[in-house]
Scaffold this active site. Structure first.
Site, mmCIF file in Angstrom:
data_model
loop_
_atom_site.group_PDB
_atom_site.id
_atom_site.type_symbol
_atom_site.label_atom_id
_atom_site.label_comp_id
_atom_site.label_asym_id
_atom_site.label_seq_id
_atom_site.Cartn_x
_atom_site.Cartn_y
_atom_site.Cartn_z
ATOM 1 C CB ILE A 105 74.993 99.713 12.425
ATOM 2 C CG1 ILE A 105 75.201 100.693 13.583
ATOM 3 C CG2 ILE A 105 75.345 100.392 11.098
ATOM 4 C CD1 ILE A 105 76.643 101.058 13.834
ATOM 5 C CG ASN A 113 75.814 92.868 20.992
ATOM 6 O OD1 ASN A 113 75.683 91.878 20.271
ATOM 7 N ND2 ASN A 113 76.042 92.762 22.293
ATOM 8 C CD GLU A 114 77.937 100.755 19.780
ATOM 9 O OE1 GLU A 114 77.969 101.229 20.923
ATOM 10 O OE2 GLU A 114 78.740 101.094 18.875
ATOM 11 C CG LEU A 115 79.131 95.681 12.734
ATOM 12 C CD1 LEU A 115 79.254 96.934 11.875
ATOM 13 C CD2 LEU A 115 80.433 94.877 12.687
ATOM 14 C CB SER A 143 79.758 102.125 15.968
ATOM 15 O OG SER A 143 80.143 100.910 16.579
#
Length: 260
Positions: free
Chosen positions: A98, A93-95, A25
């Protein structure tokens, strides 16, 4: 996915049960052509299957679905925090996803701080503060989402990782690749141990049912009784082996926790 070829034995890393070894990311404008690009190439050279949106996304694939799926199918997530990471809602949003995988799937998360102070991320200062000033206006009716992003940044910035400030990027890339390989080996050996434990428990349950059924029937045949005694001895040794496996799992977990 158009990623690296399957690992061979020369890499020293066994094939992964996950689709990808690593999900990266990062904020493309900050590090795609520099640190992140070099890290991705180094991972591939060591035959570690890494997912990076530009290289791994298939033509016509919906990125909003592909990225969460890739995160879920990765053993490790590497977060490259950079000055403008928080200015991307995609990154945030990835974070969040994750961290969800870390909580629900025990995914390993490794942060890298590129040209940014971890405390600025944790407290949302400087560039990170500017990004959230904008988000407070833009998402004035979605305060829960903005607060979730804040919490995710605060949590992830506290994980053990690498701070690149004043250090050689090439040296850090080598350190990250080495650490990833070690963690993948540990994760896979743990997975194999867990599979063995489950299979052994299933066999023991079946053996218990057979023994209980035989004893209830009060069999008088001498050969059958001798066989039952042998089965009980086998079951006893299997129980001992299961205890050893459970102990080894606990020991490995304690060692991993002490290093984190």
């Amino acid at each position: 996915m158009a990623v690296s070829p399957p690992p061979s034995s020369s890499s020293g890393v066994d094939p992964s049960p996950c689709e990808y070894d690593v999900f990266i990311s990062f904020r493309g404008d900050d590090t795609r052509k520099t640190f992140t690009g070099h890290l991705y190439a180094a991972l591939l050279r060591d035959e570690i299957k890494a997912y990076i949106d530009e290289k791994s996304l298939e033509k016509g694939e919906d990125i909003s679905r592909a990225l969460p799926k890739a995160i879920e199918e990765s053993a490790i997530s590497i977060i490259v925090f950079s000055p403008n990471y928080a200015s991307s809602t995609w990154c945030l949003n990835e974070l969040v996803h994750i961290l969800k995988c870390k909580k629900e799937k025990d995914q390993i998360v490794l942060p890298i701080f590129h040209s940014v102070d971890p405390s600025d991320i944790r407290k949302q200062k400087r560039n990170y503060e500017e990004a959230f000033v904008e988000y407070e206006k833009r998402f004035s009716n979605e305060t829960d989402k903005v607060n979730e992003w804040r919490r995710a940044l605060t949590e992830a910035s506290g994980f053990s990782g690498w701070d690149l400030r004043g250090k050689s990027e090439a040296d850090i890339v080598k350190e990250v690749v080495k650490d990833v390989k070690e963690k993948l080996k540990y994760s896979r050996s743990n997975g194999a141990l867990e599979d063995l434990r489950k299979k052994l428990e299933e066999k023991l349950e079946l053996a218990n049912n057979v023994l209980e059924d035989a004893e209830e029937k009060q069999l008088t045949d001498e050969k059958v009784r001798d066989w039952l005694l042998e089965m009980k001895e086998v079951k006893y040794r299997a129980d001992e082996l299961l205890d050893k496996i459970n102990y080894e799992e606990l020991k490995r977990k304690q060692e991993a926790d002490s290093k984190s």
